[in-house]
Enzyme design. Structure first.
Site, PDB file in Angstrom:
ATOM      1  N   LYS A 115      36.881 -14.528  33.958  1.00  0.00           N
ATOM      2  CA  LYS A 115      37.333 -16.403  34.189  1.00  0.00           C
ATOM      3  C   LYS A 115      38.659 -16.092  33.342  1.00  0.00           C
ATOM      4  CE  LYS A 115      34.108 -17.697  36.973  1.00  0.00           C
ATOM      5  NZ  LYS A 115      32.442 -18.596  37.137  1.00  0.00           N
ATOM      6  N   LYS A 197      34.196  -7.540  44.446  1.00  0.00           N
ATOM      7  CA  LYS A 197      32.937  -8.538  45.066  1.00  0.00           C
ATOM      8  C   LYS A 197      33.787 -10.413  45.558  1.00  0.00           C
ATOM      9  CE  LYS A 197      31.768 -12.241  41.332  1.00  0.00           C
ATOM     10  NZ  LYS A 197      30.497 -12.749  40.580  1.00  0.00           N
ATOM     11  N   LYS A 200      33.725 -17.076  45.799  1.00  0.00           N
ATOM     12  CA  LYS A 200      33.456 -17.920  46.355  1.00  0.00           C
ATOM     13  C   LYS A 200      35.242 -18.607  46.217  1.00  0.00           C
ATOM     14  CE  LYS A 200      29.591 -19.997  44.714  1.00  0.00           C
ATOM     15  NZ  LYS A 200      28.917 -20.173  42.806  1.00  0.00           N
TER      16      LYS A 200
HETATM   17  P1  TYM Z   1      27.217 -17.771  41.138  1.00  0.00           P
HETATM   18  O1  TYM Z   1      26.941 -18.931  41.070  1.00  0.00           O
HETATM   19  O2  TYM Z   1      28.523 -16.804  41.027  1.00  0.00           O
HETATM   20  O3  TYM Z   1      26.717 -16.953  42.444  1.00  0.00           O
HETATM   21  C1  TYM Z   1      25.232 -17.421  42.791  1.00  0.00           C
HETATM   22  C2  TYM Z   1      24.014 -15.264  42.807  1.00  0.00           C
HETATM   23  O4  TYM Z   1      24.809 -15.226  43.947  1.00  0.00           O
HETATM   24  C3  TYM Z   1      24.730 -13.341  43.337  1.00  0.00           C
HETATM   25  N1  TYM Z   1      26.765 -13.420  44.083  1.00  0.00           N
HETATM   26  C4  TYM Z   1      25.803 -12.150  44.606  1.00  0.00           C
HETATM   27  N2  TYM Z   1      25.136 -11.170  45.094  1.00  0.00           N
HETATM   28  C5  TYM Z   1      25.723 -10.277  46.158  1.00  0.00           C
HETATM   29  N3  TYM Z   1      27.203 -10.320  46.789  1.00  0.00           N
HETATM   30  C6  TYM Z   1      28.510 -10.565  46.254  1.00  0.00           C
HETATM   31  N4  TYM Z   1      29.433 -10.641  46.359  1.00  0.00           N
HETATM   32  C7  TYM Z   1      27.615 -12.303  45.088  1.00  0.00           C
HETATM   33  N5  TYM Z   1      28.363 -13.167  44.607  1.00  0.00           N
HETATM   34  C8  TYM Z   1      27.582 -13.285  43.877  1.00  0.00           C
HETATM   35  C9  TYM Z   1      24.602 -13.196  42.346  1.00  0.00           C
HETATM   36  O5  TYM Z   1      24.789 -12.816  41.503  1.00  0.00           O
HETATM   37  C10 TYM Z   1      24.102 -15.578  41.745  1.00  0.00           C
HETATM   38  O6  TYM Z   1      22.969 -14.428  41.429  1.00  0.00           O
HETATM   39  N6  TYM Z   1      25.689 -17.571  36.488  1.00  0.00           N
HETATM   40  C11 TYM Z   1      24.909 -17.622  37.695  1.00  0.00           C
HETATM   41  C12 TYM Z   1      24.602 -18.785  37.939  1.00  0.00           C
HETATM   42  C13 TYM Z   1      23.410 -18.925  36.634  1.00  0.00           C
HETATM   43  C14 TYM Z   1      22.127 -18.867  36.749  1.00  0.00           C
HETATM   44  C15 TYM Z   1      21.382 -18.506  35.459  1.00  0.00           C
HETATM   45  C16 TYM Z   1      21.649 -17.789  37.739  1.00  0.00           C
HETATM   46  C17 TYM Z   1      23.367 -20.313  35.600  1.00  0.00           C
HETATM   47  N7  TYM Z   1      22.042 -19.818  34.774  1.00  0.00           N
HETATM   48  C18 TYM Z   1      20.131 -18.763  35.285  1.00  0.00           C
HETATM   49  C19 TYM Z   1      20.210 -16.929  38.081  1.00  0.00           C
HETATM   50  C20 TYM Z   1      19.913 -17.462  36.517  1.00  0.00           C
HETATM   51  C21 TYM Z   1      26.375 -17.956  38.457  1.00  0.00           C
HETATM   52  O7  TYM Z   1      27.536 -18.319  38.130  1.00  0.00           O
HETATM   53  O8  TYM Z   1      26.086 -17.090  39.877  1.00  0.00           O
END
Ligand code: TYM
Length: 334
Positions: A115, A197, A200
């Site tokens: 990032k 991957k 978004k």
């Molecule tokens: P974020 O918002 O990027 O993604 C949310 C969830 O989606 C999963 N994910 C994927 N899984 C499979 N294939 C993909 N291409 C893919 N892209 C994203 C991520 O692994 C995630 O589970 N830091 C975290 C948000 C967060 C969080 C937490 C998660 C904040 N606090 C506490 C768990 C526990 C994040 O940016 O996820």
């Protein structure tokens, strides 16, 4: 553990539109786990501002995401669905945990490296500190399990290290969480470049399928998905594009990758891509319909937001008070 029941926490950022990667890697598993655990599913809007956001857009996306949680099958009576910014204990615990996390640990985080490269003009302290807020999210609820996609594993490891360090000094304060990674769909790749991957924030609109995409768009993106010149549908690393489509199809249909390979034996990529598109549309359609219905029911959604924030704050504050006491903050006078 919370009040004798195992607990679970997970969250998603409200930045950008939710992709089928987010759904398959996380959201889908959340729904299957909610009988067993006391569940907390958070819209992590505080994490979202580590990257510059338009305020009105962030608010809109956060609400849409909260409704998507419900539309995907999370019953808000059984699952605590809320906004991170409504529970101040997240930021308060993050501050304390900052004092137990090392600069070296944070600078090794690949998400931070990625990032900061992408947003070189805004490498703020929040971006660096992001994993500590995530650790606070998880530890506040004494979470046993954290269902996430593979890309969040490093953050979860850090959470465990920080929790163990804290417990080592002050006794058993935090439950040490385990990751829950689904068998299929834990890492859905970009449809245009299967070595990265699905994200978004991909600049190429054909790279990601968004959960709110209409059927024509889904079909078009599937048909344009990058494959190879092998011409056979096999589940192997040498064919990353096809492998990714098999993963998507498996996640939609519940069939194992081997079964999918058998099903499409002798068929061409064209047929397979259409089948993937149809499978996607069939799981996305009911979610989109429920989302549209919720969008019309402001009072119901507002009620959930209010009630669940209170519930989350109750549990979060319990842990926070315990931690504050342990580190030596003066007791509150009532
Ligand atoms: P974020 O918002 O990027 O993604 C949310 C969830 O989606 C999963 N994910 C994927 N899984 C499979 N294939 C993909 N291409 C893919 N892209 C994203 C991520 O692994 C995630 O589970 N830091 C975290 C948000 C967060 C969080 C937490 C998660 C904040 N606090 C506490 C768990 C526990 C994040 O940016 O996820």
């Amino acid at each position: 553990m919370l009040d004798g029941k195992k607990s679970l926490f997970s969250g998603m950022q409200a930045t950008g539109n939710i992709t089928i990667g987010n759904y398959m890697g996380a959201l889908r598993n959340w729904v299957s786990l909610n009988e067993e655990y006391e569940c907390f599913f958070c819209v992590v809007d505080e994490h979202s501002i580590t990257i510059r956001q338009d305020p009105a857009e962030l608010r809109r996306r956060a609400r849409n995401l909260l409704m998507l949680y419900i539309a995907s099958g999370l019953d808000p009576k059984k699952n605590c669905i809320y906004y991170q910014s409504h529970v101040s204990a997240h930021a308060e615990l993050a501050w304390i945990l900052n004092c137990f996390t090392y600069m070296g640990e944070l600078s090794r985080m690949t998400q931070f490296k990625d990032k900061s490269q992408k947003h070189a003009d805004n490498i703020n302290a929040g971006l660096f500190d992001y994993p500590v807020l995530m650790a606070a999210d998880i530890l506040l609820f004494q979470s046993d399990v954290v269902p996430v996609g593979v890309d969040q594993m490093q953050h979860l490891e850090l959470t465990r290290d920080v929790a163990q360090r804290f417990n080592g000094i002050y006794g058993d304060v935090f439950t040490i969480p385990e990751a829950y990674i689904g068998k299929v769909g834990a890492k859905i790749m970009s449809l245009q470049d299967p070595s990265k991957k699905m994200s978004k924030s991909d600049e190429n609109p054909n790279a990601s399928i968004y959960l709110m995409d209409d059927p024509d768009t889904v079909m078009r993106k599937c048909k344009r998905a990058v494959t190879d010149s092998e011409g056979v549908i096999l589940y192997r690393d040498e064919q990353p594009g096809v492998k990714n489509l098999i993963d998507i199809y498996s996640a939609c249909t519940g069939k194992k990758p081997e079964e999918v390979v058998k099903e499409f034996d002798g068929k061409g990529y064209g047929d397979f891509k259409v089948a993937v598109g149809e499978a996607l549309v069939s799981i996305m359609k009911p979610i989109q319909e429920e989302h549209a219905r919720l969008s019309q029911d402001k009072a119901y959604v507002d009620g959930i937001i209010k009630e669940n924030a209170e519930k989350a704050a109750y549990y979060a504050n319990k842990t926070l008070r315990k931690v504050q006491k342990k580190v030596g903050f003066p007791e509150r006078i009532r």
